[in-house]
Design a protein around this motif. Sequence first.
Motif: not given
Length: 215
Positions: A17-23
């Motif tokens: 899991e990661f923090n998506c800059p686009n979403c």
Amino acid sequence: MIIFGTKTSASVIKTGEFNCPNCQNKRNYKLKRFKKYIHIFFIPIIQTDNLGDSLECGFCLINYVPGTVLSKDEYSPENLLSTTISVNYWGTPTTFGKRLGAYLIDMIFIYVVLFALVSLELGILRLLIGFIYFLGCDLLLKGSSFGKLLLQMKVSELDKDKLPTTMKLLMRNVVKGICSFFPPIYLIALSNDNVQTLHDKAANTIVIDKLGNSR
Ligand SMILES: [Zn+2]
């Protein structure tokens, strides 16, 4: 080339899991490793290059340079492989030959349409049809055209695997239309590593090969 050539293919080497800059949200990711093969009749024969890694958001499917969205603990290429490779991979610029091939396929397509309309007084409409065709393809086929689809290429933002905005695609096609009055200007694509034409440079876009299957 279809019978004999190189092919890029990806394999998933890690998920998480990661923090998506686009979403702007927490998403699942696939970390993919890209390799280049020489193929004969689509069968990979020899691996030629490790191209690098790319991280794909499972939701919006945008690809990122892994080190820019994961911490050092989550992603350090040394821990993932024995050989050192470049890690900023997200796409391969296509070749000038393929771009020319796609262009010719598209021109044949346009001329089929033009011949169907040959009884009409075309004049300036002739130019307009080309412009409308390419812009319409970019928008409706998400950065592709019939020629690009056949040769498995697409238009992307220069720095990430993403369809350019409508404004950029419009800009790209206006400049492309102007350049079509003086076709040798397309040869500018041969002068840079990203195979960018003047209309790519104006819109900050690149034409890349569509990626191979992921496992
Ligand atoms: Zn996303």
